[in-house]
Scaffold this active site. Structure first.
Site, PDB file in Angstrom:
ATOM      1  N   PRO A   9       0.794  -1.222   0.000  1.00  0.00           N
ATOM      2  CA  PRO A   9       0.000   0.000   0.000  1.00  0.00           C
ATOM      3  C   PRO A   9       0.832   1.280   0.000  1.00  0.00           C
ATOM      4  O   PRO A   9       1.837   1.377   0.713  1.00  0.00           O
ATOM      5  CB  PRO A   9      -0.832  -0.108   1.297  1.00  0.00           C
ATOM      6  CG  PRO A   9      -0.170  -1.156   2.108  1.00  0.00           C
ATOM      7  CD  PRO A   9       0.508  -2.080   1.159  1.00  0.00           C
ATOM      8  N   ASN A  10       0.391   2.203  -0.821  1.00  0.00           N
ATOM      9  CA  ASN A  10       0.961   3.559  -0.920  1.00  0.00           C
ATOM     10  C   ASN A  10       2.328   3.646  -1.598  1.00  0.00           C
ATOM     11  O   ASN A  10       2.851   4.746  -1.786  1.00  0.00           O
ATOM     12  CB  ASN A  10       1.020   4.235   0.467  1.00  0.00           C
ATOM     13  CG  ASN A  10      -0.352   4.332   1.100  1.00  0.00           C
ATOM     14  OD1 ASN A  10      -1.273   4.849   0.476  1.00  0.00           O
ATOM     15  ND2 ASN A  10      -0.509   3.808   2.300  1.00  0.00           N
ATOM     16  N   ARG A  17       4.063  11.349  -2.171  1.00  0.00           N
ATOM     17  CA  ARG A  17       3.978  11.304  -0.705  1.00  0.00           C
ATOM     18  C   ARG A  17       5.357  11.589  -0.074  1.00  0.00           C
ATOM     19  O   ARG A  17       6.383  11.161  -0.608  1.00  0.00           O
ATOM     20  CB  ARG A  17       3.473   9.933  -0.240  1.00  0.00           C
ATOM     21  CG  ARG A  17       4.520   8.830  -0.364  1.00  0.00           C
ATOM     22  CD  ARG A  17       3.999   7.434  -0.103  1.00  0.00           C
ATOM     23  NE  ARG A  17       3.722   7.109   1.257  1.00  0.00           N
ATOM     24  CZ  ARG A  17       4.040   5.919   1.836  1.00  0.00           C
ATOM     25  NH1 ARG A  17       4.687   4.975   1.157  1.00  0.00           N
ATOM     26  NH2 ARG A  17       3.717   5.689   3.069  1.00  0.00           N
ATOM     27  N   TYR A  22      10.703   9.383   1.100  1.00  0.00           N
ATOM     28  CA  TYR A  22      10.680   8.331   0.070  1.00  0.00           C
ATOM     29  C   TYR A  22      11.305   8.737  -1.261  1.00  0.00           C
ATOM     30  O   TYR A  22      11.397   7.915  -2.173  1.00  0.00           O
ATOM     31  CB  TYR A  22       9.231   7.862  -0.148  1.00  0.00           C
ATOM     32  CG  TYR A  22       8.615   7.279   1.108  1.00  0.00           C
ATOM     33  CD1 TYR A  22       9.139   6.133   1.700  1.00  0.00           C
ATOM     34  CD2 TYR A  22       7.519   7.895   1.723  1.00  0.00           C
ATOM     35  CE1 TYR A  22       8.593   5.611   2.863  1.00  0.00           C
ATOM     36  CE2 TYR A  22       6.961   7.372   2.878  1.00  0.00           C
ATOM     37  CZ  TYR A  22       7.506   6.230   3.445  1.00  0.00           C
ATOM     38  OH  TYR A  22       6.962   5.705   4.598  1.00  0.00           O
ATOM     39  N   ASN A  74       8.181  -5.144  -0.813  1.00  0.00           N
ATOM     40  CA  ASN A  74       8.078  -3.983   0.068  1.00  0.00           C
ATOM     41  C   ASN A  74       6.617  -3.937   0.509  1.00  0.00           C
ATOM     42  O   ASN A  74       5.768  -3.404  -0.204  1.00  0.00           O
ATOM     43  CB  ASN A  74       8.467  -2.700  -0.657  1.00  0.00           C
ATOM     44  CG  ASN A  74       8.376  -1.493   0.271  1.00  0.00           C
ATOM     45  OD1 ASN A  74       7.844  -1.588   1.375  1.00  0.00           O
ATOM     46  ND2 ASN A  74       8.889  -0.358  -0.165  1.00  0.00           N
ATOM     47  N   ALA A  77       3.076  -0.442   4.889  1.00  0.00           N
ATOM     48  CA  ALA A  77       2.689  -0.494   6.309  1.00  0.00           C
ATOM     49  C   ALA A  77       2.244  -1.890   6.751  1.00  0.00           C
ATOM     50  O   ALA A  77       2.228  -2.180   7.955  1.00  0.00           O
ATOM     51  CB  ALA A  77       1.589   0.524   6.584  1.00  0.00           C
ATOM     52  N   GLU A  99      12.985  -8.667   1.838  1.00  0.00           N
ATOM     53  CA  GLU A  99      12.153  -7.501   2.165  1.00  0.00           C
ATOM     54  C   GLU A  99      12.969  -6.222   1.957  1.00  0.00           C
ATOM     55  O   GLU A  99      14.105  -6.131   2.403  1.00  0.00           O
ATOM     56  CB  GLU A  99      11.700  -7.605   3.626  1.00  0.00           C
ATOM     57  CG  GLU A  99      10.833  -6.443   4.072  1.00  0.00           C
ATOM     58  CD  GLU A  99      10.198  -6.691   5.436  1.00  0.00           C
ATOM     59  OE1 GLU A  99       9.479  -7.692   5.592  1.00  0.00           O
ATOM     60  OE2 GLU A  99      10.438  -5.878   6.345  1.00  0.00           O
ATOM     61  N   HIS A 101      12.811  -1.855   2.034  1.00  0.00           N
ATOM     62  CA  HIS A 101      12.128  -0.593   2.357  1.00  0.00           C
ATOM     63  C   HIS A 101      12.927   0.564   1.803  1.00  0.00           C
ATOM     64  O   HIS A 101      14.163   0.574   1.915  1.00  0.00           O
ATOM     65  CB  HIS A 101      11.978  -0.427   3.875  1.00  0.00           C
ATOM     66  CG  HIS A 101      11.133  -1.497   4.465  1.00  0.00           C
ATOM     67  ND1 HIS A 101       9.767  -1.500   4.325  1.00  0.00           N
ATOM     68  CD2 HIS A 101      11.457  -2.630   5.130  1.00  0.00           C
ATOM     69  CE1 HIS A 101       9.290  -2.592   4.895  1.00  0.00           C
ATOM     70  NE2 HIS A 101      10.291  -3.300   5.383  1.00  0.00           N
ATOM     71  N   SER A 103      12.839   3.652   2.926  1.00  0.00           N
ATOM     72  CA  SER A 103      13.367   4.450   4.042  1.00  0.00           C
ATOM     73  C   SER A 103      14.042   3.542   5.066  1.00  0.00           C
ATOM     74  O   SER A 103      13.830   2.313   5.057  1.00  0.00           O
ATOM     75  CB  SER A 103      12.212   5.204   4.708  1.00  0.00           C
ATOM     76  OG  SER A 103      11.313   4.286   5.311  1.00  0.00           O
ATOM     77  N   ARG A 108      13.064   5.700  12.245  1.00  0.00           N
ATOM     78  CA  ARG A 108      11.807   6.452  12.214  1.00  0.00           C
ATOM     79  C   ARG A 108      10.966   6.153  13.470  1.00  0.00           C
ATOM     80  O   ARG A 108      11.522   5.887  14.522  1.00  0.00           O
ATOM     81  CB  ARG A 108      11.080   6.126  10.910  1.00  0.00           C
ATOM     82  CG  ARG A 108      11.918   6.489   9.671  1.00  0.00           C
ATOM     83  CD  ARG A 108      11.194   6.171   8.388  1.00  0.00           C
ATOM     84  NE  ARG A 108       9.963   6.954   8.273  1.00  0.00           N
ATOM     85  CZ  ARG A 108       8.963   6.649   7.426  1.00  0.00           C
ATOM     86  NH1 ARG A 108       9.071   5.599   6.635  1.00  0.00           N
ATOM     87  NH2 ARG A 108       7.893   7.406   7.382  1.00  0.00           N
TER      88      ARG A 108
HETATM   89  C1  DQA Z   1       8.043   1.642   3.695  1.00  0.00           C
HETATM   90  C2  DQA Z   1       8.155   1.838   5.214  1.00  0.00           C
HETATM   91  C3  DQA Z   1       6.820   1.582   5.885  1.00  0.00           C
HETATM   92  O1  DQA Z   1       6.940   1.810   7.279  1.00  0.00           O
HETATM   93  C4  DQA Z   1       5.756   2.514   5.341  1.00  0.00           C
HETATM   94  O2  DQA Z   1       4.508   2.211   5.920  1.00  0.00           O
HETATM   95  C5  DQA Z   1       5.692   2.523   3.862  1.00  0.00           C
HETATM   96  C6  DQA Z   1       6.940   2.494   3.102  1.00  0.00           C
HETATM   97  C7  DQA Z   1       9.363   2.013   2.960  1.00  0.00           C
HETATM   98  O3  DQA Z   1       9.526   1.594   1.838  1.00  0.00           O
HETATM   99  O4  DQA Z   1      10.185   2.739   3.527  1.00  0.00           O
HETATM  100  O5  DQA Z   1       4.631   2.629   3.260  1.00  0.00           O
HETATM  101  O6  DQA Z   1       7.780   0.283   3.427  1.00  0.00           O
END
Ligand code: DQA
Length: 145
Positions: A9-10, A17, A22, A74, A77, A99, A101, A103, A108
């Protein structure tokens, strides 16, 4: 070699965003970059994204039935909440999953330090922006040798 990249998601909102967290590159630009890097390495890559937990699980199961050699995920959340995605990764344990990410989740908020999904993976990489996907791809190539 066939690698599936699954974004949660996102992740499709990258470039829109929280650019300070990011990065400025759009999701389409990141996808293009990944495809170019895969091509250079002679890797067949499928880059997917979903905002829905069940669909992410469907992608992971498809990676098994279509005999992918590796998964880069990835989970966004869902990383911090999803036992169901953890179990899906475990279900296809014969496929190494990394996995990634964008960030550095450890630098964080406290809740981001917990990953429910990483224990099902062979490794977790974070904080390297979109290059994390490329580095994970190189790791999967090495693991297949
Ligand atoms: C994320 C880190 C997650 O905590 C966050 O909810 C994201 C992006 C990252 O790629 O840094 O949506 O997965």
């Amino acid at each position: 070699m066939k690698i599936m990249i699954v974004n949660g998601p996102n992740i499709n909102m990258t470039g829109i965003r929280e650019k300070g967290v990011y990065g400025k590159r759009t999701y389409d630009e990141i996808k293009e970059m990944i495809k170019e890097e895969a091509c250079k390495r002679n890797v067949e890559v499928e880059v997917l994204q979903s905002n829905h937990e069940g669909e992410i699980i469907d992608f992971i199961q498809r990676a098994y039935f279509e005999q992918f050699d590796g998964i880069i995920i990835n989970p966004g959340a869902y990383t911090h909440t999803s036992y169901a995605i953890h179990d899906a990764i475990k279900s296809v344990e014969c496929i190494p999953t990394i996995e990634v990410h964008l960030s550095n989740v450890h630098a964080r908020e406290e809740f981001r330090r917990i990953s429910k999904t990483a224990p099902a993976c062979v490794a977790q990489m974070c904080g390297l922006g979109e290059f994390g996907y490329v580095l994970a791809m190189d790791a999967l190539i090495q693991m297949k040798k």
